[in-house]
Design a protein around this motif. Structure first.
Motif, PDB file in Angstrom:
ATOM      1  N   PHE A  85      56.337  41.779  38.077  1.00 49.76           N
ATOM      2  CA  PHE A  85      55.757  40.984  39.147  1.00 49.76           C
ATOM      3  C   PHE A  85      54.248  40.871  38.975  1.00 49.76           C
ATOM      4  CE2 PHE A  85      53.492  40.933  43.185  1.00 49.76           C
ATOM      5  CZ  PHE A  85      53.947  39.746  43.712  1.00 49.76           C
ATOM      6  N   GLY A  86      53.617  41.978  38.612  1.00 53.21           N
ATOM      7  CA  GLY A  86      52.171  42.012  38.448  1.00 53.21           C
ATOM      8  C   GLY A  86      51.668  41.019  37.426  1.00 53.21           C
ATOM      9  N   PHE A  87      52.392  40.869  36.333  1.00 54.24           N
ATOM     10  CA  PHE A  87      51.993  39.921  35.302  1.00 54.24           C
ATOM     11  C   PHE A  87      51.984  38.491  35.847  1.00 54.24           C
ATOM     12  CE2 PHE A  87      53.112  36.891  31.948  1.00 54.24           C
ATOM     13  CZ  PHE A  87      52.046  37.083  31.086  1.00 54.24           C
ATOM     14  N   TRP A  88      53.087  38.101  36.484  1.00 54.87           N
ATOM     15  CA  TRP A  88      53.195  36.718  36.958  1.00 54.87           C
ATOM     16  C   TRP A  88      52.270  36.440  38.130  1.00 54.87           C
ATOM     17  CZ3 TRP A  88      54.940  33.630  33.554  1.00 54.87           C
ATOM     18  CH2 TRP A  88      55.875  34.072  32.627  1.00 54.87           C
ATOM     19  N   ILE A  89      52.112  37.402  39.034  1.00 50.49           N
ATOM     20  CA  ILE A  89      51.219  37.177  40.164  1.00 50.49           C
ATOM     21  C   ILE A  89      49.770  37.154  39.684  1.00 50.49           C
ATOM     22  CG2 ILE A  89      50.826  39.528  41.006  1.00 50.49           C
ATOM     23  CD1 ILE A  89      51.545  36.500  43.204  1.00 50.49           C
ATOM     24  N   ALA A  90      49.453  37.922  38.653  1.00 50.20           N
ATOM     25  CA  ALA A  90      48.091  37.909  38.101  1.00 50.20           C
ATOM     26  C   ALA A  90      47.774  36.540  37.509  1.00 50.20           C
ATOM     27  CB  ALA A  90      47.923  38.997  37.048  1.00 50.20           C
ATOM     28  N   LEU A  91      48.720  35.941  36.808  1.00 48.27           N
ATOM     29  CA  LEU A  91      48.515  34.589  36.272  1.00 48.27           C
ATOM     30  C   LEU A  91      48.308  33.591  37.410  1.00 48.27           C
ATOM     31  CD1 LEU A  91      51.101  34.318  33.349  1.00 48.27           C
ATOM     32  CD2 LEU A  91      48.614  34.439  33.155  1.00 48.27           C
ATOM     33  N   ALA A  92      49.144  33.686  38.436  1.00 44.08           N
ATOM     34  CA  ALA A  92      49.039  32.754  39.560  1.00 44.08           C
ATOM     35  C   ALA A  92      47.721  32.947  40.309  1.00 44.08           C
ATOM     36  CB  ALA A  92      50.219  32.948  40.511  1.00 44.08           C
ATOM     37  N   LEU A  93      47.371  34.196  40.587  1.00 44.01           N
ATOM     38  CA  LEU A  93      46.133  34.452  41.326  1.00 44.01           C
ATOM     39  C   LEU A  93      44.895  34.064  40.515  1.00 44.01           C
ATOM     40  CD1 LEU A  93      46.976  37.865  43.037  1.00 44.01           C
ATOM     41  CD2 LEU A  93      46.702  35.632  44.145  1.00 44.01           C
ATOM     42  N   HIS A  94      44.952  34.276  39.206  1.00 38.51           N
ATOM     43  CA  HIS A  94      43.834  33.855  38.361  1.00 38.51           C
ATOM     44  C   HIS A  94      43.665  32.338  38.421  1.00 38.51           C
ATOM     45  CE1 HIS A  94      40.963  33.669  35.091  1.00 38.51           C
ATOM     46  NE2 HIS A  94      41.721  32.741  34.534  1.00 38.51           N
ATOM     47  N   GLY A  95      44.783  31.639  38.357  1.00 42.16           N
ATOM     48  CA  GLY A  95      44.720  30.185  38.438  1.00 42.16           C
ATOM     49  C   GLY A  95      44.212  29.687  39.782  1.00 42.16           C
ATOM     50  N   ILE A  96      44.583  30.384  40.859  1.00 42.99           N
ATOM     51  CA  ILE A  96      44.172  29.969  42.204  1.00 42.99           C
ATOM     52  C   ILE A  96      42.726  30.346  42.493  1.00 42.99           C
ATOM     53  CG2 ILE A  96      44.560  30.409  44.667  1.00 42.99           C
ATOM     54  CD1 ILE A  96      47.557  30.799  43.931  1.00 42.99           C
ATOM     55  N   THR A  97      42.348  31.573  42.136  1.00 35.26           N
ATOM     56  CA  THR A  97      41.033  32.094  42.535  1.00 35.26           C
ATOM     57  C   THR A  97      39.971  32.002  41.452  1.00 35.26           C
ATOM     58  OG1 THR A  97      41.514  34.360  41.802  1.00 35.26           O
ATOM     59  CG2 THR A  97      42.152  33.762  44.069  1.00 35.26           C
ATOM     60  N   GLY A  98      40.390  31.963  40.192  1.00 32.07           N
ATOM     61  CA  GLY A  98      39.430  31.975  39.093  1.00 32.07           C
ATOM     62  C   GLY A  98      38.901  33.367  38.770  1.00 32.07           C
ATOM     63  N   LEU A  99      39.409  34.392  39.468  1.00 34.18           N
ATOM     64  CA  LEU A  99      38.974  35.770  39.210  1.00 34.18           C
ATOM     65  C   LEU A  99      39.656  36.327  37.972  1.00 34.18           C
ATOM     66  CD1 LEU A  99      39.183  37.206  42.840  1.00 34.18           C
ATOM     67  CD2 LEU A  99      37.110  36.649  41.569  1.00 34.18           C
ATOM     68  N   GLN A 100      38.994  37.287  37.331  1.00 31.53           N
ATOM     69  CA  GLN A 100      39.571  37.980  36.189  1.00 31.53           C
ATOM     70  C   GLN A 100      39.352  39.473  36.359  1.00 31.53           C
ATOM     71  OE1 GLN A 100      37.676  35.440  32.969  1.00 31.53           O
ATOM     72  NE2 GLN A 100      39.697  35.876  32.112  1.00 31.53           N
ATOM     73  N   THR A 101      40.275  40.249  35.841  1.00 31.48           N
ATOM     74  CA  THR A 101      40.134  41.703  35.876  1.00 31.48           C
ATOM     75  C   THR A 101      39.128  42.154  34.824  1.00 31.48           C
ATOM     76  OG1 THR A 101      42.400  41.915  36.681  1.00 31.48           O
ATOM     77  CG2 THR A 101      41.414  43.867  35.703  1.00 31.48           C
ATOM     78  N   ILE A 102      39.190  41.559  33.651  1.00 33.22           N
ATOM     79  CA  ILE A 102      38.269  41.882  32.558  1.00 33.22           C
ATOM     80  C   ILE A 102      37.318  40.702  32.363  1.00 33.22           C
ATOM     81  CG2 ILE A 102      38.087  42.537  30.118  1.00 33.22           C
ATOM     82  CD1 ILE A 102      39.604  44.603  31.744  1.00 33.22           C
ATOM     83  N   PRO A 103      36.097  40.795  32.895  1.00 33.71           N
ATOM     84  CA  PRO A 103      35.156  39.665  32.802  1.00 33.71           C
ATOM     85  C   PRO A 103      34.829  39.246  31.363  1.00 33.71           C
ATOM     86  CG  PRO A 103      34.371  41.288  34.389  1.00 33.71           C
ATOM     87  CD  PRO A 103      35.547  41.889  33.692  1.00 33.71           C
ATOM     88  N   ALA A 104      34.926  40.166  30.412  1.00 32.61           N
ATOM     89  CA  ALA A 104      34.604  39.827  29.021  1.00 32.61           C
ATOM     90  C   ALA A 104      35.564  38.782  28.451  1.00 32.61           C
ATOM     91  CB  ALA A 104      34.636  41.087  28.166  1.00 32.61           C
ATOM     92  N   LEU A 105      36.725  38.609  29.073  1.00 29.96           N
ATOM     93  CA  LEU A 105      37.695  37.633  28.575  1.00 29.96           C
ATOM     94  C   LEU A 105      37.350  36.201  28.979  1.00 29.96           C
ATOM     95  CD1 LEU A 105      41.012  39.609  29.131  1.00 29.96           C
ATOM     96  CD2 LEU A 105      39.902  39.085  26.959  1.00 29.96           C
TER      97      LEU A 105
END
Length: 134
Positions: free
Chosen positions: A51-71
């Protein structure tokens, strides 16, 4: 490292798999009437990592936030695929943090619940003693 996505994902995970099913029959009624593929996804995504993988993709797309800023800036030699690779790597890291958070909450919950039950039993024994002495 920014843990905002992981906290949002963990919150959504807890809501959908631990809280909503216990808040009344309405949520379970909806899940039972989902089309077969969506019902399968609901059952399959009970794993916090999946679940974490898919929700992370969705939330990144919605919010533009990243866990690792270097990426945010992938090397230019990777080309256009660099963005997809960055999103996938970030989602994997976020999923790991969501899974770790869920494991930590489960590890804390059992002793906390046991301690609460013991406290309530202890308080109840004082009430019973005071009633018996009357």
């Amino acid at each position: 490292m920014n843990i905002t996505l992981a906290l949002m994902g963990l919150s959504i995970y807890i809501l959908f798999w631990e809280k909503l099913p216990d808040w009344g029959n309405w949520f379970n009624w909806i899940i039972e009437r989902l089309p077969r593929p969506l019902a399968y996804l609901y059952e399959a995504w009970q794993c916090p990592y999946c679940f974490g993988f898919w929700i992370a993709l969705a939330l990144h797309g919605i919010t533009g936030l990243q866990t690792i800023p270097a990426l945010e800036s992938m090397p230019s030699y990777i080309g256009i695929g660099g963005t997809a690779i960055a999103w996938i790597l970030d989602a994997l890291v976020t999923a790991t943090l969501i899974m770790f958070g869920q494991l930590c909450l489960n590890a804390i919950a059992v002793p906390a619940i046991k301690g609460y039950q013991m406290t309530m039993e202890f308080k109840q024994s004082f009430k019973e003693d005071s009633i018996d002495s009357l």
